[in-house]
Design a protein around this motif. Structure first.
Motif, PDB file in Angstrom:
ATOM      1  N   PRO A 188       0.840  -1.202   0.000  1.00  0.00           N
ATOM      2  CA  PRO A 188       0.000   0.000   0.000  1.00  0.00           C
ATOM      3  C   PRO A 188       0.875   1.252   0.000  1.00  0.00           C
ATOM      4  N   GLU A 189       0.561   2.192  -0.887  1.00  0.00           N
ATOM      5  CA  GLU A 189       1.332   3.432  -0.971  1.00  0.00           C
ATOM      6  C   GLU A 189       0.709   4.497  -0.088  1.00  0.00           C
ATOM      7  N   GLY A 190       0.410   4.148   1.133  1.00  0.00           N
ATOM      8  CA  GLY A 190      -0.228   5.059   2.065  1.00  0.00           C
ATOM      9  C   GLY A 190      -1.395   4.378   2.743  1.00  0.00           C
ATOM     10  N   GLY A 191      -2.031   5.067   3.671  1.00  0.00           N
ATOM     11  CA  GLY A 191      -3.176   4.507   4.369  1.00  0.00           C
ATOM     12  C   GLY A 191      -2.764   3.638   5.533  1.00  0.00           C
ATOM     13  N   GLU A 192      -3.771   3.146   6.235  1.00  0.00           N
ATOM     14  CA  GLU A 192      -3.525   2.336   7.428  1.00  0.00           C
ATOM     15  C   GLU A 192      -3.299   0.888   7.030  1.00  0.00           C
ATOM     16  N   GLN A 193      -2.170   0.314   7.451  1.00  0.00           N
ATOM     17  CA  GLN A 193      -1.852  -1.052   7.058  1.00  0.00           C
ATOM     18  C   GLN A 193      -2.785  -2.066   7.704  1.00  0.00           C
ATOM     19  N   GLY A 194      -3.296  -1.733   8.898  1.00  0.00           N
ATOM     20  CA  GLY A 194      -4.157  -2.678   9.604  1.00  0.00           C
ATOM     21  C   GLY A 194      -5.389  -3.044   8.792  1.00  0.00           C
ATOM     22  N   ARG A 195      -6.000  -2.076   8.150  1.00  0.00           N
ATOM     23  CA  ARG A 195      -7.187  -2.362   7.343  1.00  0.00           C
ATOM     24  C   ARG A 195      -6.815  -3.239   6.158  1.00  0.00           C
ATOM     25  N   ALA A 196      -5.642  -2.968   5.580  1.00  0.00           N
ATOM     26  CA  ALA A 196      -5.204  -3.764   4.438  1.00  0.00           C
ATOM     27  C   ALA A 196      -4.968  -5.211   4.850  1.00  0.00           C
ATOM     28  N   VAL A 197      -4.403  -5.426   6.039  1.00  0.00           N
ATOM     29  CA  VAL A 197      -4.122  -6.782   6.504  1.00  0.00           C
ATOM     30  C   VAL A 197      -5.419  -7.535   6.771  1.00  0.00           C
ATOM     31  N   VAL A 198      -6.395  -6.845   7.400  1.00  0.00           N
ATOM     32  CA  VAL A 198      -7.682  -7.498   7.669  1.00  0.00           C
ATOM     33  C   VAL A 198      -8.361  -7.873   6.366  1.00  0.00           C
ATOM     34  N   TRP A 199      -8.321  -6.943   5.405  1.00  0.00           N
ATOM     35  CA  TRP A 199      -8.932  -7.253   4.110  1.00  0.00           C
ATOM     36  C   TRP A 199      -8.226  -8.440   3.455  1.00  0.00           C
ATOM     37  N   ALA A 200      -6.904  -8.467   3.500  1.00  0.00           N
ATOM     38  CA  ALA A 200      -6.149  -9.539   2.864  1.00  0.00           C
ATOM     39  C   ALA A 200      -6.489 -10.889   3.487  1.00  0.00           C
ATOM     40  N   SER A 201      -6.696 -10.917   4.798  1.00  0.00           N
ATOM     41  CA  SER A 201      -7.073 -12.179   5.449  1.00  0.00           C
ATOM     42  C   SER A 201      -8.397 -12.693   4.901  1.00  0.00           C
ATOM     43  N   SER A 202      -9.378 -11.769   4.796  1.00  0.00           N
ATOM     44  CA  SER A 202     -10.686 -12.161   4.270  1.00  0.00           C
ATOM     45  C   SER A 202     -10.591 -12.581   2.814  1.00  0.00           C
ATOM     46  N   TYR A 203      -9.807 -11.847   2.048  1.00  0.00           N
ATOM     47  CA  TYR A 203      -9.691 -12.138   0.617  1.00  0.00           C
ATOM     48  C   TYR A 203      -9.023 -13.497   0.393  1.00  0.00           C
ATOM     49  N   ALA A 204      -7.956 -13.763   1.120  1.00  0.00           N
ATOM     50  CA  ALA A 204      -7.267 -15.039   0.973  1.00  0.00           C
ATOM     51  C   ALA A 204      -8.175 -16.199   1.369  1.00  0.00           C
TER      52      ALA A 204
END
Length: 656
Positions: free
Chosen positions: A433-449
């Motif tokens: 991610p080129e910015g933003g909160e990494q925590g939201r990205a990690v939660v999304w990635a868990s759901s997506y995977a």
């Protein structure tokens, strides 16, 4: 009969009067008295008696007429007391007035908001000009009568210069042949309703009794009109109340049905039903086809067929729905409802109803969207709960290259227990991610995977995904398209694959990281790249230096065409580039006509696309041609060296 000439003659007149004899009988008494030689004094007395008798008869006639008028007035009041709508009531009044006063035509004009008198009904008219005609103020006989709030009449309307004439009204009077006219205002207290007109087609003088009788009828009409108006208003109010009651009962029934449907949907959710089952229950409750889509527009569940959709209109409605946080309907009648959790976009519901949705149905659509949001969050929570185990497995797979075969086999078995088949084709992605909160990205990635039956972990601040599939570039674009809107910032994704087995996952990870670094070096932050996407740069970055793959990807269609049709498009391309892009020079090199070179290059365009002569693409094609030519030369050299060796050497074998 012998008429006495003394005072007894007067008794004969009284007898005729008592018998209500006609006027001719009194004339006969006078004629006979003259014929029998009555004296002048006797004749004078007899003539006076006859005159008095005729006066009494006239008074009696007037009395009878007044009594008849009063009786008719009572009958009219009785008729007006019966239920009538306003139009029927006005017809009754005009008919009664015409009969009682012996008019040739009667009509009623009601006062318009603009101040004019509009003729609504008439009785005795001979043309179609009367009904609907409007007499503007202050013209005619009706407006002065309204102003004076008293009856006005004229013996000859068209010749009466005291009135203010209107040309259009005069044309109507002239067409009907009217002469005498009476106008009586219809008033009820201080309220003025309109004017009652009576007219004759001859010159006529109206008596006070006639005017009074018409005025009485007008007063009755005013009360009846107000009563009829109130009655119609009351009927309308009753009708509205009945309609409101029906709507309320219908809404209550519908609310009960929707409440049961929502309870059923929640029950399915709590029972662990999948998206499709919940979608079918909601679609049945709304009598609609319903689809659940993720933020990228991909279907997650469906109930029914939406038919032909205007996807651009649906996409625009989805933006409006998320902006307004409520369902939005498109011009084609398709509803789009946002599926959100707080400010997070989880997707949309697309619904095509069989019948138009009412307010309660829209409420159920909102609740259904919330139900799906809860289900998505529950699935995400499940993914997060399993994430620790899956993350540990992925971390070990990334280091599998340094492990023994037995350990690698154990990792494959663990992955299979989690529903992941590492022997099937899979790709590896590294997202930054080129910015933003990494925590939201990690939660999304868990759901997506979890949803894609893959694995996720985090390395050096980057999200690493292992997903089933054979198109690494498409997988990278899908991740970037979904994660970037969620974070509100671009996401760069490097990818590698496809690959099989556990041993090569670490190598794929290193290649994906190199592709991500190449994106940064090429100022391509926010993009996606695989070794294939990067062209010859990807060839250098790749661990296996897949020259054959690079050649096939770049000029494979041309090589296949030459092999299948025994042509030499490859040689034409080499001559074309060697001649600096000149078709004429290439023709000289090939000793063919320039038109032949032109046709061959057109065929190359058909095979490689129009962009093959663009600068960047040209470099790729030239490099692929050189690699192909070099590999052919090396193959021929190896083949020649093998054939030159002594036959004995072919049986020699090195010791193990």
């Amino acid at each position: 009969m012998t008429v006495p000439t003394d005072d007894t003659g007067l008794m004969a007149v009284l007898e005729l009067l008592s018998e209500q004899a006609p006027a001719s009988r009194f004339d006969q008494v006078l004629q006979r008295a003259r014929r029998d030689g009555a004296t002048d004094e006797e004749l004078i007395r007899l003539e006076r008696a006859v005159r008095l008798a005729r006066g009494v008869q006239a008074w009696q006639g007037q009395r009878r007429q007044r009594e008849d008028g009063l009786a008719d007035l009572v009958d009219t009041a009785t008729d007006l007391a019966s239920p009538h709508d306003v139009d029927s009531l006005l017809q009754v009044v005009t008919r009664k007035v015409k009969r009682l006063i012996n008019f040739d035509m009667t009509s009623i004009a009601l006062l318009e908001p603009e101040g004019g008198l509009r003729l609504y009904v008439s009785d005795g008219s001979t043309t179609a000009l009367v009904a609907g005609h409007t007499i503007p103020a202050p013209y005619g006989l009706g407006h002065p009568a309204l102003a004076a709030r008293a009856p006005l009449w004229t013996a000859d309307y068209l010749d009466d210069d005291t009135l203010t004439h209107d040309e259009s009204a005069d044309d109507v009077v002239r067409a009907e042949g009217l002469r005498a006219m009476l106008a009586v205002p219809i008033c009820n207290g201080e309220q003025t309703v309109g004017v009652l007109y009576g007219a004759a087609r001859s010159v006529r003088y109206f008596s006070p009794d006639e005017i009074g009788l018409v005025s009485s009828l007008a007063a009755l009409a005013a009360v009846a009109i107000e009563r009829a108006g109130s009655f119609e208003q009351a009927q309308g109010e009753v009708g509205r109340l009945e309609l409101d009651g029906f709507r309320t009962r219908t809404s209550l029934v519908r609310l009960r049905q929707l409440n049961e449907a929502h309870s059923h949907t929640l029950g399915l959710l709590l029972a662990g039903a999948d998206f499709t089952t919940v979608a079918k229950a909601a679609g049945d409750a709304l009598d609609s086809a319903l689809h659940l889509r993720d933020p990228a527009g991909r279907p997650l569940a469906a109930s029914g067929d939406l038919g032909e959709l205007d996807e651009s209109a649906v996409a625009e409605a989805a933006l409006d729905a998320h902006a307004q946080l409520r369902p939005v309907v498109t011009a084609g009648g398709v509803w789009v409802a946002p599926v959100t959790a707080g400010a997070e976009n989880l997707g949309v519901l697309v619904l095509r109803p069989t019948t138009a949705l009412v307010g309660e149905d829209e409420g159920l659509l909102r609740l259904t969207a919330q139900t799906f949001a809860i289900q998505l969050l529950l699935r995400r929570s499940t993914a997060v709960a399993e994430g620790l185990v899956r993350d540990d497995l992925f971390d070990e797979l990334l280091a599998a290259g340094s492990r023994s075969g037995h350990q690698t086999h154990y990792l494959v078995q663990r992955a299979r227990r989690l529903g992941i088949d590492l022997e099937a084709p899979h790709v590896l992605l590294v997202a930054r991610p080129e910015g933003g909160e990494q925590g939201r990205a990690v939660v999304w990635a868990s759901s997506y995977a979890h949803r894609m039956s893959g694995l996720k972990t985090v390395h050096s601040g980057n999200i690493v995904l292992l997903l089933p599939g054979s198109d690494a570039s498409a997988a990278a674009r899908a991740v970037a398209d979904q994660l970037s809107p969620l974070l509100g910032h671009p996401v760069s994704v490097g990818t590698a694959g496809p690959g099989r087995g556990a041993a090569g996952i670490g190598r794929m990870y290193k290649e994906a990281v190199r592709c991500l670094d190449a994106l940064t070096a090429l100022d391509g932050a926010g993009g996606t790249a695989s070794a294939k996407d990067l062209g010859f740069l990807g060839l250098l970055l790749s661990d296996d230096y897949d020259v054959d793959g690079y050649i096939r990807c770049t000029i494979g269609p041309v090589l296949d065409y030459d092999r299948d049709r025994l042509t030499d498009l490859t040689g034409t391309l080499e001559a074309y580039f060697a001649s600096g892009g000149s078709q004429a020079a290439a023709a000289d090199r090939l000793t063919v006509h320039p038109n032949t070179v032109s046709r061959r290059l057109d065929r190359v365009t058909d095979l490689l696309g129009d962009a093959w002569q663009q600068p960047g693409r040209t470099l790729e094609v030239q490099l692929a041609l050189r690699l192909h030519r070099s590999r052919e030369v090396l193959r021929r050299q190896r083949r020649a060296a093998t054939e030159a060796q002594p036959e004995a050497s072919s049986v020699e074998r090195p010791l193990p």
